[in-house]
Enzyme design. Structure first.
Site, PDB file in Angstrom:
ATOM      1  N   ILE A   1       1.008  -1.204  -0.179  1.00 39.68           N
ATOM      2  CA  ILE A   1      -0.012  -0.035   0.127  1.00 39.68           C
ATOM      3  C   ILE A   1       0.858   1.093   0.379  1.00 39.68           C
ATOM      4  CG2 ILE A   1      -1.753   1.170   1.223  1.00 39.68           C
ATOM      5  CD1 ILE A   1      -2.725  -1.609   2.598  1.00 39.68           C
ATOM      6  N   HIS A   2       0.739   2.062  -0.949  1.00 48.07           N
ATOM      7  CA  HIS A   2       1.754   3.194  -1.104  1.00 48.07           C
ATOM      8  C   HIS A   2       0.944   4.661  -0.812  1.00 48.07           C
ATOM      9  CE1 HIS A   2       5.399   5.328  -2.983  1.00 48.07           C
ATOM     10  NE2 HIS A   2       4.566   5.872  -3.718  1.00 48.07           N
ATOM     11  N   PRO A   3       1.756   5.489  -0.212  1.00 49.68           N
ATOM     12  CA  PRO A   3       2.861   5.318   0.439  1.00 49.68           C
ATOM     13  C   PRO A   3       2.982   4.963   1.871  1.00 49.68           C
ATOM     14  CG  PRO A   3       2.336   7.626  -0.030  1.00 49.68           C
ATOM     15  CD  PRO A   3       1.093   6.631  -0.165  1.00 49.68           C
TER      16      PRO A   3
END
Ligand code: NA7
Length: 620
Positions: free
Chosen positions: A594-596
């Site tokens: 899962i960014h960021p």
């Protein structure tokens, strides 16, 4: 062949030469789950429906001795000879589940599992057997729980929900500084809840510092009010105390604010805060008295020092503080005090965070040093702590490695040097409960039963188990279900994730991985990382650290995940679930990050520790 239920009175054993009492290997009978359930129901019916039940083998000399013992007491027994029934092996399997004992003889008296031959004779010698044999003992309660902390309350409430008649005794003996608190035990009053809220207060201070970089401007000078913080925290804890007090009432648990002490088998003296004594009896007891903080045992320690029991409700800001000890409690308190802007020194006798991964422990210390915490390694306070002008203490300490002495002036000395189990003053010796002399802990088997069959223990008083609230809550609840609900599930003490709430949090799962699997069978993947929000705030790019420990075999199964970074506890909780499901390195690599986020770093770990490759992050 006689089937179960077709039991008879005392039998005369035959002992074929060469036959042994040890029973057939596990798994010799293949019971379907329905058949197992049916057999379990019948066995429980047998145990609960008769005064004395002995599962025996006709040729077993130990069974013979036990039968003779009951015969000499003039007691009729219901005996099932497992070598003379078709389903003997299955009975043994199910008995193992119900009583935690596979071998014969397996004896229950008035629904209490006594154990085998040795334990029956011990119980006879101590008078317990005779007590158990008393017809219709008419106890005041089915269960008395001593201690109203996480474990005691979860057990009591579950037992009452299962229609047991339950009483809880709880009385907080004030600390030497006079601090006392309400129902709920250490976690609620002077542990996890209070410390997390103070940790949050410190994190907000850090956020204030960072906020300038994100454009926040404010005119007035920022200061922290210790009084406002402690008042708010006490208010929160007060409402938890209230709900803890209400919950037993709703579940029909009798709650008595008194100190419990065994006076004889099945009988306890309850002394309230005014010294009034009342006596109660119960069929079963659960000891959940927990631990209390230790003192140094030097002159002036109780007079001048405080502990975390006092800190969380201290009516004034502690000022320059010396924290003695290097456990999680010590580092957490040191961390939030430093985060609130106080001058903090930690006096370490030997190592930091004993029992935790030492590489991580050192990283925790350096992140705290960056915040200004001073560490005095290998020193212990030795002499009297002198009271100077109000709130000033002189501490003289000596090196543990030489003769060097140091002196320091502090406003507050906070002792965090471990805790002692509350097992010494509750009359355990009067009923013969074994207590480990060195640790003060109560040894129990894997169904939390002590050396006295009707006495159980949960929580921090139990030896060799993780001292963590959720583990204790689970243990208490499952114990009640086994005692009153006919259930079998036991508490899983092995896999307990945990977090240390230092300013930079440290979350860990499977700390024992290296010991169990041996270093050469493990591959460690690791990296330093720089949280995105730290970049703008100009915080250090090489402080946060993540590592996973994988087995070289078993498909590269992940057996440890350790992280030092923001919200490490939240990250670790997810890992704990994944690892319970058998997470492997490959599965982790296949997981979309899962960014960021910080947790994302775990999906891209490539560098092994053994490669020695550089893991530092670029950035300023
Ligand atoms: P711990 O984990 O037993 O730690 C006690 C700490 O206090 C440890 O760092 C000890 O150093 C230190 N200690 C003990 N005696 C002294 C003296 N006389 N002088 C200086 N330092 C001393 O206790 P806790 O109760 O705080 O934590 C137990 C669990 O509770 C923990 O795992 C959490 O889950 C919550 P040592 O390493 O022995 O040299």
């Amino acid at each position: 062949n006689r089937r179960l239920g077709n039991v008879r009175g005392v039998c005369v054993p035959r002992s074929p030469p060469g036959r042994r009492a040890r029973l057939s290997a596990p798994g010799t009978s293949r019971l379907s789950s329905a058949a197992r359930e049916e057999l379990r129901r019948r066995l429980l019916g047998l145990i609960e429906g008769h005064r004395v039940v002995i599962f025996s083998k006709s040729y077993c000399p130990h069974s013979a001795r036990v039968k003779e013992l009951f015969s000499s007491l003039g007691v009729d027994c219901n005996i099932l000879e497992l070598d003379q029934v078709n389903d003997g092996a299955s009975v043994q399997e199910v008995l193992l589940e119900i009583t935690n004992q596979r071998t014969v003889p397996n004896i229950s008296v008035n629904k209490v599992h006594v154990g085998g031959c040795d334990r029956a004779f011990q119980a006879h010698q101590s008078g317990l057997l005779q007590k158990l044999l008393q017809e219709d003992p008419a106890y005041d309660y089915d269960l008395i729980v001593i201690g109203g902390g996480s474990g005691g309350l979860s057990c009591a409430q579950e037992a009452a929900a299962l229609r047991g008649r339950v009483m809880v005794l709880d009385l907080v003996v004030p600390s030497p500084q006079g601090t006392s608190w309400g129902l709920g035990g250490t976690c609620v009053n002077v542990g996890c809840i209070a410390k997390k809220l103070m940790h949050e207060a410190a994190l907000l201070g850090q956020a204030l510092t960072d906020s300038g970089k994100f454009g926040w401007e404010y005119n007035q000078q920022v200061r922290h009010s210790w009084e406002t913080m402690t008042r708010a925290i006490r208010k929160r804890i007060g409402s938890l105390n209230w709900s803890y007090q209400r919950a037993p009432r709703e579940r029909a648990v009798a709650y008595v604010s008194s100190y419990g002490e065994f006076v004889e088998h099945h009988k306890i003296k309850a002394t309230n805060g005014k010294g009034q004594e009342t006596y109660y009896t119960a069929a079963k007891f659960v000891i959940a008295t927990g631990e209390r903080l230790r003192y140094l045992g030097i002159q002036g320690d109780k007079e001048y020092c405080i502990t975390s029991d006092d800190l969380f409700s201290l009516p004034y800001c502690p000022g320059a503080t010396l924290v003695v000890g290097a456990s999680s409690v010590a580092l957490e308190c040191a961390g939030f005090l430093a985060g609130l802007g106080l001058e903090v020194t930690v006096m370490v006798r030997s190592q930091l965070l004993r029992g935790f991964d030492q590489e991580m422990a050192e990283k925790v210390a350096s992140s705290m040093q960056q915040l200004g915490v001073r560490f005095l390694r290998k020193f212990v306070p030795v002499e009297q702590l002198e009271k100077g002008s109000p709130g000033k203490l002189k501490v003289v300490a000596k090196s543990t490695e030489g003769t060097e002495m140091i002196e320091g002036l502090y406003n507050t000395v906070l002792l965090a040097i471990g805790r002692d189990s509350c097992t010494k003053k509750i009359g355990l010796e009067k009923i013969g409960v074994t207590v480990n002399e060195k640790t003060g802990k109560i040894p129990v088997n894997d169904v939390e039963q002590s050396s006295v069959p009707y006495v159980y223990a949960v929580g921090d008083v139990v030896g060799g188990k993780p001292e963590l609230t959720p583990v204790t809550v689970q243990a208490g609840r499952l114990l009640a279900r086994r005692l009153f609900g006919g259930r079998l599930e036991k508490c899983d003490y092995i896999n307990a994730p945990t977090v240390v709430l230092t300013p930079l949090e440290y979350g860990g799962y499977a700390e024992k991985a290296v010991e169990v699997y041996r270093k050469e069978n493990l591959e460690v993947y690791h990296t330093l990382f720089w949280p995105l929000e730290w970049t703008v705030a100009c915080r250090d790019s090489n402080t946060c650290y993540a590592k996973i420990i994988c087995s070289k075999f078993d498909n590269g199964r992940v057996i440890g995940s350790l992280v030092l970074g923001p919200k490490a506890g939240e990250v670790t909780q997810g890992f704990a679930a994944a690892m319970k499901c058998g997470l492997t390195k490959q599965l982790l690599d296949d997981t979309i990050g899962i960014h960021p986020t910080c947790a994302q770093v775990f999906t891209t770990l490539e560098i092994t520790k053994s490669s020695g490759l550089d893991i530092t992050q670029q950035g300023r």
